[in-house]
Design an enzyme around this catalytic site. Structure first.
Site, PDB file in Angstrom:
ATOM      1  N   LYS A 204       0.821  -1.225   0.000  1.00  0.00           N
ATOM      2  CA  LYS A 204       0.000   0.000   0.000  1.00  0.00           C
ATOM      3  C   LYS A 204       0.849   1.267   0.000  1.00  0.00           C
ATOM      4  O   LYS A 204       2.025   1.262   0.346  1.00  0.00           O
ATOM      5  CB  LYS A 204      -0.999  -0.054   1.159  1.00  0.00           C
ATOM      6  CG  LYS A 204      -2.145  -1.017   0.797  1.00  0.00           C
ATOM      7  CD  LYS A 204      -3.285  -1.045   1.766  1.00  0.00           C
ATOM      8  CE  LYS A 204      -4.352  -2.012   1.237  1.00  0.00           C
ATOM      9  NZ  LYS A 204      -5.356  -2.373   2.224  1.00  0.00           N
ATOM     10  N   ARG A 238      -3.301 -10.258   4.798  1.00  0.00           N
ATOM     11  CA  ARG A 238      -3.709 -10.248   3.390  1.00  0.00           C
ATOM     12  C   ARG A 238      -2.557  -9.684   2.570  1.00  0.00           C
ATOM     13  O   ARG A 238      -2.235  -8.506   2.676  1.00  0.00           O
ATOM     14  CB  ARG A 238      -4.981  -9.385   3.250  1.00  0.00           C
ATOM     15  CG  ARG A 238      -5.589  -9.391   1.866  1.00  0.00           C
ATOM     16  CD  ARG A 238      -6.815  -8.485   1.829  1.00  0.00           C
ATOM     17  NE  ARG A 238      -7.432  -8.499   0.522  1.00  0.00           N
ATOM     18  CZ  ARG A 238      -6.989  -7.813  -0.525  1.00  0.00           C
ATOM     19  NH1 ARG A 238      -5.954  -7.009  -0.404  1.00  0.00           N
ATOM     20  NH2 ARG A 238      -7.594  -7.901  -1.679  1.00  0.00           N
TER      21      ARG A 238
HETATM   22  N1  HH2 Z   1      -7.352  -4.104   0.801  1.00  0.00           N
HETATM   23  C1  HH2 Z   1      -7.673  -4.131  -0.519  1.00  0.00           C
HETATM   24  C2  HH2 Z   1      -8.765  -4.882  -0.957  1.00  0.00           C
HETATM   25  N2  HH2 Z   1      -9.488  -5.626  -0.106  1.00  0.00           N
HETATM   26  N3  HH2 Z   1      -9.889  -6.404   2.091  1.00  0.00           N
HETATM   27  C3  HH2 Z   1      -9.587  -6.403   3.400  1.00  0.00           C
HETATM   28  N4  HH2 Z   1     -10.290  -7.153   4.256  1.00  0.00           N
HETATM   29  N5  HH2 Z   1      -8.540  -5.656   3.882  1.00  0.00           N
HETATM   30  C4  HH2 Z   1      -7.774  -4.877   3.074  1.00  0.00           C
HETATM   31  O1  HH2 Z   1      -6.864  -4.183   3.581  1.00  0.00           O
HETATM   32  C5  HH2 Z   1      -8.077  -4.850   1.681  1.00  0.00           C
HETATM   33  C6  HH2 Z   1      -9.169  -5.634   1.222  1.00  0.00           C
HETATM   34  C7  HH2 Z   1      -6.850  -3.342  -1.492  1.00  0.00           C
HETATM   35  O2  HH2 Z   1      -5.834  -4.139  -2.068  1.00  0.00           O
HETATM   36  P1  HH2 Z   1      -5.912  -4.811  -3.522  1.00  0.00           P
HETATM   37  O3  HH2 Z   1      -7.006  -5.838  -3.552  1.00  0.00           O
HETATM   38  O4  HH2 Z   1      -4.621  -5.332  -3.941  1.00  0.00           O
HETATM   39  O5  HH2 Z   1      -6.229  -3.606  -4.484  1.00  0.00           O
HETATM   40  P2  HH2 Z   1      -7.525  -3.210  -5.299  1.00  0.00           P
HETATM   41  O6  HH2 Z   1      -8.600  -2.906  -4.313  1.00  0.00           O
HETATM   42  O7  HH2 Z   1      -7.077  -2.031  -6.107  1.00  0.00           O
HETATM   43  O8  HH2 Z   1      -7.911  -4.404  -6.150  1.00  0.00           O
END
Ligand code: HH2
Length: 286
Positions: A204, A238
Site C-alpha cells: 500500500k 492479506r
Molecule cells: N485491501 C484491498 C482490498 N481488499 N480487504 C480487506 N479485508 N482488507 C484490506 O486491507 C483490503 C481488502 C486493497 O488491495 P488490492 O485488492 O490489492 O487492491 P484493489 O482494491 O485495487 O484491487
C-alpha cells in the site's frame, strides 16, 4: 491470505490476472508459496476506483473460484454485493470479505446469516471514489474500534454467529499515513474486541511514502508491518507476495512462541481466537 485480483485496475497488479486461466495459475502458485486462504476479488477498491456492475463481477470471479476450489485452499470472496457473495459461496468460497462491513448491500447480512461461512468486516471512511480526500478522525484508533464494535453487534443482531466474524481496520481506506501508522502501532486495542483481526498492508501507498519505492518493491515494508501486527495479536495477513510473508511470519511466530511447530496462524472454522490448525506445508518450496 493471498490476493487474487481478477481486475483490470487494481492498484498494484491491475490486469495481470484478469484472464481466468492466469488468475487460476496465480492462485495455485500462491497456495504452493504457503497461502492458507485465497482472497479473490473482481472489483478494485483503490482510491478513485469506479464501481463494477454485478454481471461483470460475477463473470470475473466465478470461473476462477470454481477452478481453484478443488485445489484445497480456503477461498474468500472480496465483494460487497450479495449476489456475488452468494454465487461465490455456491462455487466453493467459505469466507466473505466485505470491505463495506455490510453497509454496501442491504441483502448481504441476511445472506451471510443463512450460510455457514466466515465474514470479514472492514473499516472504511467514505467510499473508494472519495475516501482519500482529507480523511479526519477524533482519534483514529478509538473511532475505528467503535465502528468495528458496532458492525460486529449489527452482524450478530442480523443472525450472523459472532464466532464467524473477523475484523479489519482497513489500512489505506480513508486514512492518511499517520492514521495507518497509528492503527498499526495500537493494533492491540482492536485485538481486544475479541475477534480474529485481519490486516491488509500489502504494497500500500503509505509504505511507498516511507521508503520511496513503487508498489512491486514494497515487500520488505509489507513484511515489517505484518510481523509487528502478528506480535500485536493479528491473525490473518492479506498479502500479494505470499512466499516472503509466509517465511517472515513463520519465523516471527516461532520466535514469539519460543518453539517451532507446523502450525498456521489462520483461524479455524468454526473459529476460536486461540486455536490453530496443524497443516503440512504445501510442497514445492524446499
Ligand atoms: N485491501 C484491498 C482490498 N481488499 N480487504 C480487506 N479485508 N482488507 C484490506 O486491507 C483490503 C481488502 C486493497 O488491495 P488490492 O485488492 O490489492 O487492491 P484493489 O482494491 O485495487 O484491487
Amino acid at each position: 491470505m493471498g490476493v487474487v485480483n481478477v481486475t483490470p485496475d487494481s492498484f498494484s497488479d491491475g490486469g495481470a490476472w484478469l484472464d481466468p486461466g492466469a488468475a487460476v495459475a496465480h492462485g495455485s502458485d500462491l497456495v504452493r508459496q504457503g497461502a492458507d486462504i485465497l482472497d479473490i476479488g473482481g472489483e478494485s477498491t483503490r482510491p478513485g476506483a469506479e464501481p463494477v456492475d454485478t454481471a461483470e463481477e460475477l463473470r470475473r470471479v466465478v470461473p476462477v473460484l470454481v477452478e481453484l476450489a478443488p485445489l484445497g485452499p480456503r477461498l474468500s470472496i472480496d465483494t460487497s454485493k450479495a449476489l456475488v457473495a452468494e454465487a461465490a459461496l455456491q462455487a466453493g468460497a467459505t469466507i466473505v470479505n466485505d470491505v463495506t462491513a455490510l453497509r454496501g448491500d442491504p441483502d448481504m447480512a441476511a445472506l451471510l446469516a443463512e450460510h455457514d461461512c466466515d465474514v470479514c468486516l472492514m473499516h472504511m471512511l467514505g467510499e473508494p471514489r472519495t475516501m482519500q480526500r482529507d480523511p479526519r478522525y477524533d482519534d483514529v484508533v478509538d473511532d475505528v474500534k467503535a465502528f468495528l464494535s458496532e458492525r460486529l453487534e449489527y452482524a450478530v443482531a442480523q443472525g450472523i454467529a459472532e464466532e464467524r466474524v473477523w475484523l479489519d481496520p482497513g489500512i489505506g481506506f480513508g486514512k492518511t499515513i499517520e492514521h495507518n501508522l497509528g492503527l498499526l502501532r495500537r493494533l492491540g486495542e482492536l485485538v481486544a474486541l475479541g475477534r480474529p483481526l485481519v490486516v491488509g498492508t500489502s504494497r500500500k501507498s503509505f509504505l511507498g511514502t516511507i521508503t520511496g519505492r513503487g508498489p512491486l518493491e514494497r515487500i520488505p515494508g509489507t513484511i515489517a508491518t505484518n510481523v509487528l501486527a502478528l506480535a500485536a495479536g493479528a491473525r490473518v495477513f492479506r498479502v500479494h507476495d505470499v512466499a516472503e510473508a509466509r517465511d517472515a511470519l513463520d519465523v516471527a511466530a516461532a520466535t514469539l512462541r519460543g518453539r517451532w511447530a507446523k502450525e498456521t496462524t489462520t483461524p479455524t472454522t468454526p473459529s476460536t481466537t486461540t486455536s490453530s490448525t496443524t497443516t503440512s506445508r504445501p510442497s514445492g518450496r524446499s
